[in-house]
Write a protein that holds these residues in place. Structure first.
Motif, PDB file in Angstrom:
ATOM      1  N   LEU A  17      31.280  -8.767  25.197  1.00 38.56           N
ATOM      2  CA  LEU A  17      30.786  -8.563  24.099  1.00 38.56           C
ATOM      3  C   LEU A  17      29.348  -8.035  23.866  1.00 38.56           C
ATOM      4  CD1 LEU A  17      34.447  -9.268  22.204  1.00 38.56           C
ATOM      5  CD2 LEU A  17      33.818  -7.242  23.359  1.00 38.56           C
ATOM      6  N   TYR A  65      25.676  -7.532  21.988  1.00 40.48           N
ATOM      7  CA  TYR A  65      25.303  -7.155  20.624  1.00 40.48           C
ATOM      8  C   TYR A  65      24.220  -6.742  21.411  1.00 40.48           C
ATOM      9  CZ  TYR A  65      22.510  -7.147  16.350  1.00 40.48           C
ATOM     10  OH  TYR A  65      21.644  -6.501  15.162  1.00 40.48           O
ATOM     11  N   ARG A 105      30.165  -2.563  24.261  1.00 36.78           N
ATOM     12  CA  ARG A 105      28.743  -2.947  23.076  1.00 36.78           C
ATOM     13  C   ARG A 105      28.436  -2.388  21.916  1.00 36.78           C
ATOM     14  NH1 ARG A 105      23.738  -3.780  28.185  1.00 36.78           N
ATOM     15  NH2 ARG A 105      25.225  -4.773  30.061  1.00 36.78           N
ATOM     16  N   TRP A 157      26.909  -5.936  14.753  1.00 41.77           N
ATOM     17  CA  TRP A 157      27.712  -7.461  15.370  1.00 41.77           C
ATOM     18  C   TRP A 157      29.598  -7.346  15.273  1.00 41.77           C
ATOM     19  CZ3 TRP A 157      29.863 -11.800  13.185  1.00 41.77           C
ATOM     20  CH2 TRP A 157      29.764 -12.642  13.879  1.00 41.77           C
ATOM     21  N   LEU A 187      31.762  -5.767  17.044  1.00 43.58           N
ATOM     22  CA  LEU A 187      32.092  -7.075  18.204  1.00 43.58           C
ATOM     23  C   LEU A 187      32.757  -8.107  17.490  1.00 43.58           C
ATOM     24  CD1 LEU A 187      28.233  -7.166  19.489  1.00 43.58           C
ATOM     25  CD2 LEU A 187      30.874  -5.558  20.473  1.00 43.58           C
ATOM     26  N   THR A 238      32.127 -13.235  22.471  1.00 44.89           N
ATOM     27  CA  THR A 238      31.212 -12.532  21.037  1.00 44.89           C
ATOM     28  C   THR A 238      29.945 -13.778  21.069  1.00 44.89           C
ATOM     29  OG1 THR A 238      30.500 -11.851  19.357  1.00 44.89           O
ATOM     30  CG2 THR A 238      32.598 -13.186  19.484  1.00 44.89           C
TER      31      THR A 238
END
Length: 298
Positions: A190, A192, A221, A225, A228, A239
């Motif tokens: 995942l 960022y 993406r 955050w 995610l 992540t």
């Protein structure tokens, strides 16, 4: 009319975008807001805000006047605060800027605890990931993550912003745990940020002084955050995020740490204030509390 009050109302009108919004925020009538703006325009002999029934926007003169008003109002508040320094109890508004993820998850709990300890203080927290100008934008305390390149600020070190990799128990049960960073190439990551081929995302891990770099790939993406983190908890991949946040998720069983034998990236973090401005009791107390709670080496 009091000129500072009129300047304050003008700045709020520019920030909020309508007289009605200012009236609600300051608990005065829209007509009184209009009178303050009109008083300034009469004094200056120039229109500051172009107004229609649907929208308003600053004139060129209005934009320049807005920038100076913010500085004047900040200095006026600082002068008031200095005059009250004989009182040891911190009071007044503290304007703080911080990165989005750190501010949302880590700094906010600190601030609510701080407000409980100092009931005469208020905090205005603005979160964004860009470099701000404290003078132009009116911030008294700034937190930055990463290497510092700005010599016009006084800085104190806080504990590093450490990142670790995590995934949900369901994801690990289905896909297994990577044993080394290179194994992440075979996992859904995942990512960022919105990365391009010319600027790929890099995850860097260390073990016994040896550095290993991974260029993670995955189907999801985001430049936020929090999105995610939600995907990781739901089992959609691995992540890389702040340890202070993910440790709670681990302790509550929603995530497990990936590559626990490796150190994830660690970025320097500082609290900064503008150079040359005498620190008021409210700002100094806030900084002292920050340095104690996020002490370097803790």
């Amino acid at each position: 009319m009091d000129r500072l009050t009129s300047m304050q109302i003008f700045v709020r009108a520019a920030d909020l975008g309508s007289f009605a919004a200012v009236a609600d925020a300051l608990r005065i009538s829209p007509q009184m807001v209009a009178k303050h703006i009109a008083a300034l325009e009469t004094r200056l002999g120039a229109r500051l805000i172009n107004r229609t029934t649907r929208r308003q926007n600053l004139t060129d003169i209005g934009r320049s006047y807005y920038d100076r008003c913010r500085i004047v109002l900040a200095e006026a508040e600082a002068a008031d605060a200095i005059a009250l320094e004989m009182n040891a109890t911190p009071s007044g508004i503290i304007r703080v800027n911080a990165p989005v993820t750190f501010g949302s998850y880590v700094l906010s709990p600190f601030i609510t605890h701080y407000l409980g300890c100092y009931p005469e203080t208020q905090v205005e927290l603005t979160l964004n990931d860009r470099i701000v100008d404290p003078i132009e934008e009116g911030f008294e305390v700034i937190i930055r993550i990463g290497e510092l390149a700005d010599s016009s600020m006084v800085a104190w070190s806080l504990k590093p912003y450490r990142l670790i990799a995590c995934a949900s128990p369901a994801y690990v049960a289905h896909y297994g745990l990577p044993e080394k960073p290179a194994d992440l190439q075979h996992h859904a990551c995942l990512v960022y940020g919105i990365w391009s081929p010319s600027m790929p995302c890099r995850w860097i891990f260390q073990q016994q002084g040896k550095t290993e770099e991974v260029r993670p790939e995955g189907r999801f993406r985001s430049n936020d955050w929090k999105a995610l983190l939600h995907a990781a908890v739901e089992g959609y991949g691995v992540t890389l995020g702040p340890e202070d946040v993910l440790r709670k998720e681990i302790n509550e069983g929603r995530l497990v740490q990936v590559l626990p034998g490796y150190e994830g990236p660690a970025r320097p973090m500082h609290v900064l204030v503008p150079t040359g401005r005498k620190q008021t009791v409210k700002v100094q107390c806030f900084i002292d509390a920050l340095r104690k709670s996020f002490a370097a080496g803790s």
